[in-house]
Design an enzyme around this catalytic site. Structure first.
Site, PDB file in Angstrom:
ATOM      1  N   LYS A 176       0.881  -1.187   0.000  1.00 24.14           N
ATOM      2  CA  LYS A 176       0.000   0.000   0.000  1.00 24.14           C
ATOM      3  C   LYS A 176       0.910   1.226   0.000  1.00 24.14           C
ATOM      4  CE  LYS A 176      -1.817   2.949   1.972  1.00 24.14           C
ATOM      5  NZ  LYS A 176      -1.558   4.369   1.580  1.00 24.14           N
ATOM      6  N   GLY A 228       7.333   5.684   7.564  1.00 30.07           N
ATOM      7  CA  GLY A 228       6.443   6.842   7.546  1.00 30.07           C
ATOM      8  C   GLY A 228       6.561   7.604   8.850  1.00 30.07           C
ATOM      9  N   SER A 229       5.506   8.303   9.209  1.00 29.56           N
ATOM     10  CA  SER A 229       5.568   9.177  10.381  1.00 29.56           C
ATOM     11  C   SER A 229       5.534   8.374  11.682  1.00 29.56           C
ATOM     12  CB  SER A 229       4.387  10.147  10.355  1.00 29.56           C
ATOM     13  OG  SER A 229       3.189   9.414  10.440  1.00 29.56           O
ATOM     14  N   GLY A 233       3.380   5.106  12.647  1.00 28.62           N
ATOM     15  CA  GLY A 233       4.222   3.948  12.957  1.00 28.62           C
ATOM     16  C   GLY A 233       3.976   3.402  14.361  1.00 28.62           C
ATOM     17  N   GLU A 251      10.158   2.290  10.461  1.00 27.76           N
ATOM     18  CA  GLU A 251      11.144   3.363  10.368  1.00 27.76           C
ATOM     19  C   GLU A 251      10.391   4.671  10.281  1.00 27.76           C
ATOM     20  OE1 GLU A 251      14.226   3.568  10.933  1.00 27.76           O
ATOM     21  OE2 GLU A 251      14.226   1.430  11.317  1.00 27.76           O
ATOM     22  N   CYS A 285      13.296  12.198   6.059  1.00 32.24           N
ATOM     23  CA  CYS A 285      13.243  11.760   7.459  1.00 32.24           C
ATOM     24  C   CYS A 285      14.509  12.205   8.186  1.00 32.24           C
ATOM     25  CB  CYS A 285      13.085  10.254   7.531  1.00 32.24           C
ATOM     26  SG  CYS A 285      14.329   9.370   6.590  1.00 32.24           S
ATOM     27  N   GLU A 391       8.962  17.046  14.945  1.00 39.57           N
ATOM     28  CA  GLU A 391       9.308  17.062  13.517  1.00 39.57           C
ATOM     29  C   GLU A 391       8.328  17.944  12.740  1.00 39.57           C
ATOM     30  OE1 GLU A 391       8.267  13.687  10.975  1.00 39.57           O
ATOM     31  OE2 GLU A 391      10.328  13.617  10.241  1.00 39.57           O
TER      32      GLU A 391
HETATM   33  N1  LIG Z   1      12.990   6.586   8.830  1.00 39.43           N
HETATM   34  C1  LIG Z   1      12.820   6.483   7.529  1.00 39.43           C
HETATM   35  O1  LIG Z   1      13.468   5.665   6.882  1.00 39.43           O
HETATM   36  C2  LIG Z   1      11.845   7.391   6.821  1.00 39.43           C
HETATM   37  C3  LIG Z   1      11.967   7.566   5.441  1.00 39.43           C
HETATM   38  C4  LIG Z   1      11.081   8.421   4.792  1.00 39.43           C
HETATM   39  C5  LIG Z   1      10.085   9.079   5.502  1.00 39.43           C
HETATM   40  N2  LIG Z   1       9.980   8.908   6.842  1.00 39.43           N
HETATM   41  C6  LIG Z   1       8.981   9.657   7.614  1.00 39.43           C
HETATM   42  O2  LIG Z   1       7.735   9.586   6.924  1.00 39.43           O
HETATM   43  C7  LIG Z   1       6.961  10.764   7.181  1.00 39.43           C
HETATM   44  C8  LIG Z   1       6.504  11.361   5.856  1.00 39.43           C
HETATM   45  O3  LIG Z   1       5.813  10.420   5.085  1.00 39.43           O
HETATM   46  P1  LIG Z   1       4.217  10.324   5.036  1.00 39.43           P
HETATM   47  O4  LIG Z   1       3.627  11.670   5.214  1.00 39.43           O
HETATM   48  O5  LIG Z   1       3.872   9.542   3.819  1.00 39.43           O
HETATM   49  O6  LIG Z   1       3.957   9.446   6.346  1.00 39.43           O
HETATM   50  P2  LIG Z   1       2.572   8.878   6.918  1.00 39.43           P
HETATM   51  O7  LIG Z   1       2.887   8.198   8.200  1.00 39.43           O
HETATM   52  O8  LIG Z   1       1.525   9.908   6.912  1.00 39.43           O
HETATM   53  O9  LIG Z   1       2.124   7.775   5.827  1.00 39.43           O
HETATM   54  C9  LIG Z   1       2.929   6.661   5.538  1.00 39.43           C
HETATM   55  C10 LIG Z   1       2.057   5.542   4.987  1.00 39.43           C
HETATM   56  O10 LIG Z   1       1.200   5.064   6.024  1.00 39.43           O
HETATM   57  C11 LIG Z   1      -0.152   4.988   5.536  1.00 39.43           C
HETATM   58  N3  LIG Z   1      -1.049   5.117   6.693  1.00 39.43           N
HETATM   59  C12 LIG Z   1      -1.581   6.254   7.219  1.00 39.43           C
HETATM   60  N4  LIG Z   1      -2.344   5.933   8.299  1.00 39.43           N
HETATM   61  C13 LIG Z   1      -2.278   4.593   8.447  1.00 39.43           C
HETATM   62  C14 LIG Z   1      -2.837   3.667   9.389  1.00 39.43           C
HETATM   63  N5  LIG Z   1      -3.616   4.071  10.402  1.00 39.43           N
HETATM   64  N6  LIG Z   1      -2.546   2.349   9.257  1.00 39.43           N
HETATM   65  C15 LIG Z   1      -1.723   1.919   8.255  1.00 39.43           C
HETATM   66  N7  LIG Z   1      -1.197   2.733   7.326  1.00 39.43           N
HETATM   67  C16 LIG Z   1      -1.451   4.058   7.425  1.00 39.43           C
HETATM   68  C17 LIG Z   1      -0.207   6.126   4.539  1.00 39.43           C
HETATM   69  O11 LIG Z   1      -1.324   5.987   3.685  1.00 39.43           O
HETATM   70  C18 LIG Z   1       1.138   5.978   3.842  1.00 39.43           C
HETATM   71  O12 LIG Z   1       1.099   4.948   2.885  1.00 39.43           O
HETATM   72  C19 LIG Z   1       7.887  11.705   7.937  1.00 39.43           C
HETATM   73  O13 LIG Z   1       7.588  11.629   9.310  1.00 39.43           O
HETATM   74  C20 LIG Z   1       9.287  11.128   7.662  1.00 39.43           C
HETATM   75  O14 LIG Z   1      10.228  11.477   8.636  1.00 39.43           O
HETATM   76  C21 LIG Z   1      10.837   8.067   7.513  1.00 39.43           C
END
Ligand SMILES: NC(=O)c1ccc[n+]([C@@H]2O[C@H](COP(=O)([O-])OP(=O)(O)OC[C@H]3O[C@@H](n4cnc5c(N)ncnc54)[C@H](O)[C@@H]3O)[C@@H](O)[C@H]2O)c1
Length: 507
Positions: A176, A228-229, A233, A251, A285, A391
Site C-alpha cells: 500500500k 512513515g511518520s 508507525g 522506520e 526523514c 518534527e
Molecule cells: N525513517 C525512515 O526511513 C523514513 C523515510 C522516509 C520518511 N519517513 C517519515 O515519513 C513521514 C513522511 O511520510 P508520510 O507523510 O507519507 O507518512 P505517513 O505516516 O503519513 O504515511 C505513511 C504511509 O502510512 C499509511 N497510513 C496512514 N495511516 C495509516 C494507518 N492508520 N494504518 C496503516 N497505514 C497508514 C499512509 O497511507 C502511507 O502509505 C515523515 O515523518 C518522515 O520522517 C521516515
C-alpha cells in the site's frame, strides 16, 4: 477524470478497479494540477490481495533464491531503461528537484542489485557442534505474506527497500503506497507485470490509511514493513504487538541535528547544514531542523548560513538550477506555518522568513503550487521547547548556541525523543569519535550532511524513530525466520553437554 479512466490496483496478476466506487487524484505539488486519477482501495480489495498473496506463497517459496532473483533482475533492467521517465514522474508527483527524482530511481536499482545479487551469496551459518558426528547450521525460511506500507517522499526507493529483499527471500507481498504518489507505484507495478512475476506474488492496493490499516490488522500478514511518520508507525507497532508471532518493522521520522564544534571547518559546516536542512525542501526523514553551534564560531556560521538561506533557489523542480521545490501538499504548508508561529511564540529571534514567498519568486504558471522558502531562527536552548522537539518536515531550522565543552553539545543533541540521524562537523577526531559513540541516533555522519543513504549500509533509527530494521540486511531479519538445524551423521545418538543418551529401563 471518470472512474473508467482511473488507474487500477494490481491484484493476483490483474489490473482491477476493485470493489469501491471512490477515486482519488495524484497532484503535482509544484502546480497544484491533477496528474492522474486512481481507484481508492477498500478493505475488500486488501482482503482479495491478501488471499492472492497467500495462495501464491507455496509455489513462490518453493523456487530457489536464484530463480526468484531472476524476476528482480528483469525489474533492475526496467528501472535503468525507464530511469529518466520515472525520475521525472517522481519529481512531478512529489516535487523533489530533478536530480533527486532521478536519484530515487537509482537508489531503487541499487537495492534490487543488492537483493538479487545476494541470492548467490552464502545464506546462513555453518556452526560447529560439540559432537563431531553432527552438522549444525542455521537456515532461513520466509515468513509468508508481508505487508508493505510506504511514505510519499521516496516513492520508488523506499518501496524497493521493502519489496526487493522480501520477494527474493520467498515471501509474497501486498503493498500500500502513499496516497500522494500513486503514479510512481503504478509504474513499479507495471514493471512487476512486465517481469512476469507469478500471479499473486506481488500485489498493489492503492489508497489511504484505511487500506494500510486493513493490512496491519489482518491475521494472514506475518510481517508489516512500515516507513512513515512516528504518529502512524507507533499506532501500527502497538496493534501488531497484540498479535502473537507477528512483527512490525517501523522506520519513522526524526528531529535531526548538525553539531558545529568550535573546531569545525566552517566551509564544510555551512555546506553540510544547507544540504541537511534544505535538500528535498526539508522533507527527508533525516533532514536537519536543529543546528547546534559552538559560541566561538556561532556568529560567523550564522551569517554565512543565513546568507545562503536568503538566496537559496526555490523553483520549478524540473529545472536543473532549482535547489528547493515545493512542499508536498497544502496541509504540509499549514503545518510548516503553524510551527513557524509556535517558534515565534516560544521566543524565537527570526533570522530568515521566506515562508510566504513573493509572487516573483514563484515560477510562472505554478501559482497554485505549495511554495515556501526557508524559515530560520535562533532561540535560547530549553529542552522543553516544542519547536526544537517536534518534527516539522519542512525548511524550518533552529540555530542553538552552546558554550561549554562538547558534552554540552551532545546533551542538547540527545535531548529529543527521536533518534534518527545527525552530523558532527569538527577537525578534532576525539569529538568525532565521541559523537559516533554517544549520539543517540541510528545514522551518524562526520564532516558531512546528515542526509544520504547507501543501500548496503544499515539505515534506521533508535528511540522514537524506529526499531532499526528496514534496510538491506536488516529486512532479511524481519522477513525470515531462522531454524537452527542439526543433523546426525552417525548411527548412534550422542548429546551435547555430556548429557546421557542411554535409555534406561527397569527390565
Ligand atoms: N525513517 C525512515 O526511513 C523514513 C523515510 C522516509 C520518511 N519517513 C517519515 O515519513 C513521514 C513522511 O511520510 P508520510 O507523510 O507519507 O507518512 P505517513 O505516516 O503519513 O504515511 C505513511 C504511509 O502510512 C499509511 N497510513 C496512514 N495511516 C495509516 C494507518 N492508520 N494504518 C496503516 N497505514 C497508514 C499512509 O497511507 C502511507 O502509505 C515523515 O515523518 C518522515 O520522517 C521516515
Amino acid at each position: 477524470m471518470s472512474t473508467d479512466d482511473s488507474r487500477k490496483h494490481y491484484i493476483d496478476g490483474e489490473w482491477t478497479a476493485g470493489t469501491g466506487d471512490e477515486t482519488f487524484a495524484s497532484r503535482n505539488p509544484a502546480t497544484g494540477g491533477e496528474l492522474a486519477s486512481f481507484h481508492r482501495g477498500t478493505e475488500d480489495d486488501v482482503d482479495r490481495a491478501l488471499a492472492a498473496a497467500e495462495d501464491a506463497y507455496d509455489e513462490w517459496r518453493s523456487l530457489s533464491h536464484i530463480d526468484r532473483a531472476e524476476y528482480l533482475w528483469e525489474i533492475y533492467h526496467e528501472l535503468r531503461d525507464r530511469h529518466e521517465e520515472l525520475g521525472e514522474i517522481v519529481t512531478k508527483e512529489c516535487g523533489k528537484e530533478i536530480s533527486e527524482g532521478l536519484a530515487d530511481v537509482t537508489e531503487s536499482w541499487h537495492m534490487v542489485e543488492w537483493a538479487a545479487g545476494n541470492a548467490r551469496h552464502p545464506h546462513g551459518d555453518v556452526v560447529p557442534s560439540e559432537i563431531a558426528s553432527k552438522d549444525a547450521y542455521m537456515r532461513r525460511k520466509p515468513k509468508g505474506v508481508v505487508g508493505c506500507i510506504t511514505p510519499w517522499n521516496f516513492p520508488v526507493a523506499i518501496p524497493f527497500w521493502h519489496l526487493a529483499v522480501t520477494l527474493v527471500e520467498g515471501n509474497t507481498v501486498v503493498w500500500k503506497p502513499a496516497e500522494q504518489t500513486p503514479w510512481c507505484a503504478h509504474i513499479v507495478a507495471e514493471m512487476f507485470e512486465d517481469a512476469g512475476i507469478p500471479d499473486g506474488v506481488f500485489n498493489l492496493v492503492q489508497g489511504y490509511g484505511d487500506a494500510g490499516n486493513a493490512i496491519v490488522e489482518d491475521d494472514r500478514v506475518e510481517t508489516v514493513l512500515f516507513t512513515g511518520s512516528a504518529e502512524v508507525g507507533h499506532k501500527i507497532a502497538s496493534k501488531v504487538g497484540g498479535q502473537p508471532g507477528k512483527i512490525a518493522a517501523c522506520e519513522m521520522g526524526g528531529k535531526n541535528a548538525v553539531v558545529v564544534s568550535e573546531q569545525a571547518d566552517l566551509d564544510i559546516a555551512v555546506h553540510s547544514a544547507v544540504m541537511s536542512s534544505f535538500k528535498t525542501t526539508g522533507q527527508r526523514c533525516v533532514s536537519s531542523e536543529r543546528l547546534i553551534v559552538h559560541e566561538e564560531v556561532y556568529d560567523e556560521f550564522k551569517e554565512r548560513f543565513v546568507d545562503v538561506a536568503e538566496d537559496i533557489a526555490v523553483g520549478d523542480p524540473l529545472e536543473e538550477d532549482t535547489f528547493m521545490g515545493p512542499l508536498i501538499e497544502a496541509g504540509q504548508v499549514e503545518k510548516f506555518e503553524k510551527y513557524n508561529d509556535l517558534a515565534r511564540d516560544e521566543g524565537a529571534n527570526v533570522l530568515v522568513d521566506r515562508a510566504d514567498l513573493d509572487a516573483d519568486e514563484i515560477p510562472e504558471g505554478h501559482e497554485e503550487g505549495h511554495w515556501v522558502g526557508p524559515f530560520v531562527y535562533e532561540i535560547d536552548y530549553d529542552e522543553d521547547l516544542r519547536c526544537i522537539n517536534e518534527e516539522v518536515f519542512g525548511p524550518h531550522v533552529a540555530l542553538l548556541k552552546y558554550s561549554g565543552d562538547f558534552d554540552e553539545a551532545l546533551e542538547m543533541h540527545n535531548s529529543v525523543d527521536y533518534g534518527l540521524a545527525g552530523a558532527i562537523i569538527s577537525e578534532d577526531y576525539r569529538e568525532i569519535n565521541q559523537f559516533r559513540d554517544e549520539a543517540e541516533i541510528g545514522l551518524a555522519y562526520g564532516n558531512l550532511p546528515c542526509i544520504g543513504a547507501e543501500v548496503h549500509l544499515p539505515f534506521g533509527g533508535v528511540k522514537k524513530s524506529g526499531n532499526g530494521l528496514p534496510s538491506g540486511r536488516e529486512v532479511i531479519e524481519a522477513v525470515t525466520e531462522r531454524t537452527a538445524w542439526t543433523l546426525n551423521n552417525s548411527k548412534d545418538i550422542e548429546m551435547a553437554q555430556g548429557l546421557s543418551a542411554d535409555i534406561i529401563t527397569d527390565e
